[in-house]
Design a protein around this motif. Structure first.
Motif, PDB file in Angstrom:
ATOM      1  N   GLN A 191       0.819  -1.280   0.000  1.00 12.97           N
ATOM      2  CA  GLN A 191       0.052  -0.004  -0.005  1.00 12.97           C
ATOM      3  C   GLN A 191       0.879   1.169  -0.146  1.00 12.97           C
ATOM      4  OE1 GLN A 191      -2.431  -0.438   3.406  1.00 12.97           O
ATOM      5  NE2 GLN A 191      -3.910  -1.780   2.318  1.00 12.97           N
ATOM      6  N   SER A 192       1.807   1.070   0.790  1.00 13.35           N
ATOM      7  CA  SER A 192       2.863   2.334   0.749  1.00 13.35           C
ATOM      8  C   SER A 192       3.460   2.639  -0.557  1.00 13.35           C
ATOM      9  CB  SER A 192       3.789   2.193   1.766  1.00 13.35           C
ATOM     10  OG  SER A 192       4.821   3.341   1.875  1.00 13.35           O
ATOM     11  N   TYR A 193       3.984   1.543  -1.117  1.00 13.13           N
ATOM     12  CA  TYR A 193       4.408   1.549  -2.567  1.00 13.13           C
ATOM     13  C   TYR A 193       3.364   2.105  -3.544  1.00 13.13           C
ATOM     14  CZ  TYR A 193       6.438   0.134  -6.915  1.00 13.13           C
ATOM     15  OH  TYR A 193       6.729   0.184  -8.297  1.00 13.13           O
ATOM     16  N   GLN A 194       2.201   1.748  -3.302  1.00 14.86           N
ATOM     17  CA  GLN A 194       1.336   2.191  -4.219  1.00 14.86           C
ATOM     18  C   GLN A 194       1.119   3.829  -4.215  1.00 14.86           C
ATOM     19  OE1 GLN A 194      -2.483   0.241  -4.038  1.00 14.86           O
ATOM     20  NE2 GLN A 194      -3.390   1.326  -5.744  1.00 14.86           N
ATOM     21  N   ARG A 195       0.792   4.163  -2.756  1.00 11.70           N
ATOM     22  CA  ARG A 195       0.891   5.686  -2.499  1.00 11.70           C
ATOM     23  C   ARG A 195       1.923   6.515  -3.280  1.00 11.70           C
ATOM     24  NH1 ARG A 195      -1.209   3.818   2.520  1.00 11.70           N
ATOM     25  NH2 ARG A 195       0.954   4.188   3.390  1.00 11.70           N
ATOM     26  N   LEU A 196       3.240   5.714  -2.723  1.00  9.06           N
ATOM     27  CA  LEU A 196       4.349   6.387  -3.489  1.00  9.06           C
ATOM     28  C   LEU A 196       4.296   6.618  -5.024  1.00  9.06           C
ATOM     29  CD1 LEU A 196       7.254   4.946  -1.042  1.00  9.06           C
ATOM     30  CD2 LEU A 196       6.284   7.513  -1.249  1.00  9.06           C
ATOM     31  N   SER A 197       4.025   5.545  -5.885  1.00  9.78           N
ATOM     32  CA  SER A 197       3.811   5.780  -7.005  1.00  9.78           C
ATOM     33  C   SER A 197       2.974   6.645  -7.683  1.00  9.78           C
ATOM     34  CB  SER A 197       3.393   4.260  -7.402  1.00  9.78           C
ATOM     35  OG  SER A 197       3.187   4.411  -8.851  1.00  9.78           O
ATOM     36  N   GLU A 198       1.803   6.991  -6.761  1.00 13.30           N
ATOM     37  CA  GLU A 198       0.832   7.898  -7.273  1.00 13.30           C
ATOM     38  C   GLU A 198       1.324   9.199  -6.987  1.00 13.30           C
ATOM     39  OE1 GLU A 198      -2.762   7.209  -5.006  1.00 13.30           O
ATOM     40  OE2 GLU A 198      -3.287   5.335  -6.134  1.00 13.30           O
ATOM     41  N   GLN A 199       2.053   9.400  -5.815  1.00 10.49           N
ATOM     42  CA  GLN A 199       2.502  10.833  -5.399  1.00 10.49           C
ATOM     43  C   GLN A 199       3.761  10.983  -6.625  1.00 10.49           C
ATOM     44  OE1 GLN A 199       3.930  10.726  -1.476  1.00 10.49           O
ATOM     45  NE2 GLN A 199       1.953  10.702  -0.526  1.00 10.49           N
ATOM     46  N   ASN A 200       4.409   9.934  -6.758  1.00  9.40           N
ATOM     47  CA  ASN A 200       5.469  10.362  -7.847  1.00  9.40           C
ATOM     48  C   ASN A 200       5.102  10.683  -9.221  1.00  9.40           C
ATOM     49  OD1 ASN A 200       8.214  10.392  -9.143  1.00  9.40           O
ATOM     50  ND2 ASN A 200       8.212   8.186  -9.241  1.00  9.40           N
ATOM     51  N   ARG A 201       3.719  10.247  -9.491  1.00 10.15           N
ATOM     52  CA  ARG A 201       2.970  10.500 -10.755  1.00 10.15           C
ATOM     53  C   ARG A 201       2.638  11.830 -10.660  1.00 10.15           C
ATOM     54  NH1 ARG A 201      -0.639   7.280 -10.494  1.00 10.15           N
ATOM     55  NH2 ARG A 201       0.780   5.334 -11.085  1.00 10.15           N
ATOM     56  N   GLU A 202       2.000  12.224  -9.680  1.00  5.10           N
ATOM     57  CA  GLU A 202       1.456  13.693  -9.448  1.00  5.10           C
ATOM     58  C   GLU A 202       2.639  14.536  -9.286  1.00  5.10           C
ATOM     59  OE1 GLU A 202      -0.721  13.660  -5.827  1.00  5.10           O
ATOM     60  OE2 GLU A 202      -2.385  12.290  -6.663  1.00  5.10           O
ATOM     61  N   LEU A 203       3.791  14.459  -8.987  1.00  7.17           N
ATOM     62  CA  LEU A 203       4.845  15.309  -8.815  1.00  7.17           C
ATOM     63  C   LEU A 203       5.428  15.347 -10.236  1.00  7.17           C
ATOM     64  CD1 LEU A 203       6.644  14.084  -5.629  1.00  7.17           C
ATOM     65  CD2 LEU A 203       5.419  16.176  -5.895  1.00  7.17           C
ATOM     66  N   SER A 237       3.707  15.124 -13.135  1.00  9.72           N
ATOM     67  CA  SER A 237       2.862  15.789 -13.877  1.00  9.72           C
ATOM     68  C   SER A 237       3.267  17.575 -13.303  1.00  9.72           C
ATOM     69  CB  SER A 237       1.367  15.622 -13.623  1.00  9.72           C
ATOM     70  OG  SER A 237       0.660  16.487 -13.952  1.00  9.72           O
ATOM     71  N   GLU A 238       3.234  17.468 -12.021  1.00 10.81           N
ATOM     72  CA  GLU A 238       3.490  19.015 -11.780  1.00 10.81           C
ATOM     73  C   GLU A 238       4.617  19.764 -11.946  1.00 10.81           C
ATOM     74  OE1 GLU A 238       2.994  19.176  -7.332  1.00 10.81           O
ATOM     75  OE2 GLU A 238       0.993  18.710  -7.316  1.00 10.81           O
ATOM     76  N   LEU A 239       5.711  18.722 -12.038  1.00 10.93           N
ATOM     77  CA  LEU A 239       7.020  19.219 -12.581  1.00 10.93           C
ATOM     78  C   LEU A 239       7.065  19.740 -14.071  1.00 10.93           C
ATOM     79  CD1 LEU A 239      10.143  19.724 -12.071  1.00 10.93           C
ATOM     80  CD2 LEU A 239      10.442  17.494 -12.784  1.00 10.93           C
ATOM     81  N   ARG A 240       6.257  19.049 -15.071  1.00 20.42           N
ATOM     82  CA  ARG A 240       6.132  19.504 -16.460  1.00 20.42           C
ATOM     83  C   ARG A 240       5.368  20.704 -16.328  1.00 20.42           C
ATOM     84  NH1 ARG A 240       4.894  13.837 -16.919  1.00 20.42           N
ATOM     85  NH2 ARG A 240       2.852  14.253 -16.855  1.00 20.42           N
ATOM     86  N   GLN A 241       4.185  20.904 -15.446  1.00 24.62           N
ATOM     87  CA  GLN A 241       3.601  22.120 -15.353  1.00 24.62           C
ATOM     88  C   GLN A 241       4.605  23.287 -15.048  1.00 24.62           C
ATOM     89  OE1 GLN A 241       0.164  21.745 -13.018  1.00 24.62           O
ATOM     90  NE2 GLN A 241      -0.727  20.284 -14.533  1.00 24.62           N
TER      91      GLN A 241
END
Length: 309
Positions: free
Chosen positions: A74-86, A88-92
């Protein structure tokens, strides 16, 4: 053979009943022991726990491992989602950075092309927000700068991005800032790009109201709101926020200043604009200072020459 099978069944049934009875007695005794509130029984329970529970840790090892594995997944899944969001925010942020650099270069070129002269008197002093009034009827904060720092009533305050309010009352070491959200605040403003003039008035909410719009049809949500400088209340061009529309259809301003984190405020030193009392002097210079007056003798000489002719 049939006789032996019947004999075994005759012995097995009473034995099964005996074992069930012993098991029930043990469970009842265990229940009573754990329910009796007695110091001796309490010590006995503690001894039983100390004796058997540590030895049974091996039995819980698979369960503990499975739980830890599930939590790690579950922690790895949350980290993966946060990494994906980060990502996307980095591209913006990269796109915004590129746009900001282009705007900065364009602004520098325009300033150089127009030979813009910035007001050198518009400097600032930074103060720390010491306290908040905390009243629903008075929106203000207290700064740790005052008269000893040259602070004067009416000066604008900003948080580095947008306008926050104005100085209203100064002491020797402190100054009070009335926020834009206060009902006593009314700031003349301009809406870009339509150029409409308006009045930003606070109503003790997070989004002040836009009043006295000349043509509301030309105003759209998302338009920038800046100070107009009318009435010498604030310097012109200070960012206030963006136009938004509330559920009732009323136009308001979403403030650019972060009112949730007011820690440091900039107090703009603005001593007012120079009052022009003779507008013609800006275009036509004083004739007495530039054109020498003709002597009366020259006019007499011209008149005599004309008479002779």
């Amino acid at each position: 053979m049939s006789k032996d099978r019947s004999q075994r069944e005759d012995y097995a049934t009473p034995l099964r009943r005996l074992l069930i009875g012993i098991l029930c007695l043990c469970l009842a005794a265990t229940f009573l022991i754990w329910r009796i509130d007695n110091p001796r029984v309490e010590r006995f329970r503690a001894q039983v726990v100390d004796r058997f529970v540590p030895n049974m840790s091996w039995a819980m090892a698979p369960v503990t491992g499975a739980i830890n594995l599930l939590r790690d997944f579950q922690s790895y899944q949350r980290l993966s989602e946060q990494n994906r969001e980060l990502r996307s925010e980095l591209r913006q942020m990269r796109a915004w950075k590129e746009a900001a650099l282009q705007l900065e270069q364009e602004n520098a070129r325009l300033l150089d092309l127009n030979n813009v002269r910035l007001d050198p008197r518009l400097t600032y002093i930074t103060g720390v927000v010491m306290a908040d009034s905390g009243s629903p009827f008075r929106q203000s904060v207290l700064l740790n700068v005052g008269a000893r720092d040259g602070i004067q009533d009416g000066w604008a305050t900003m948080d580095g991005i947008g306008l926050v309010g104005r100085i209203s009352g100064t002491g020797r070491n402190t100054a009070r800032v009335i926020l834009l959200t206060d009902t006593a605040m009314a700031v003349p403003a301009t809406i870009q790009p339509s150029g409409q003039t308006t009045l930003v008035t606070g109503d003790n909410s997070a989004a002040p109201i836009l009043k006295f719009l000349e043509n509301p049809d030309l105003v759209r949500p998302g338009d920038r709101v800046t100070t107009s400088g009318d009435g010498s209340v604030f310097p012109a061009g200070l960012l206030i926020g963006q136009v938004v529309e509330d559920p009732s259809g009323r136009l308001r301003v979403r403030l650019s200043a972060d009112y949730e984190r007011l820690e440091f405020l900039r107090v703009l030193r603005h001593h007012g604009t120079e009052v022009i009392r003779d507008p013609g002097a800006l275009v036509v210079p004083d004739p007495d200072a530039t054109i020498p007056r003709a002597r009366p003798e020259s006019f007499e000489h011209l008149s005599e020459s004309s008479d002779d002719q």
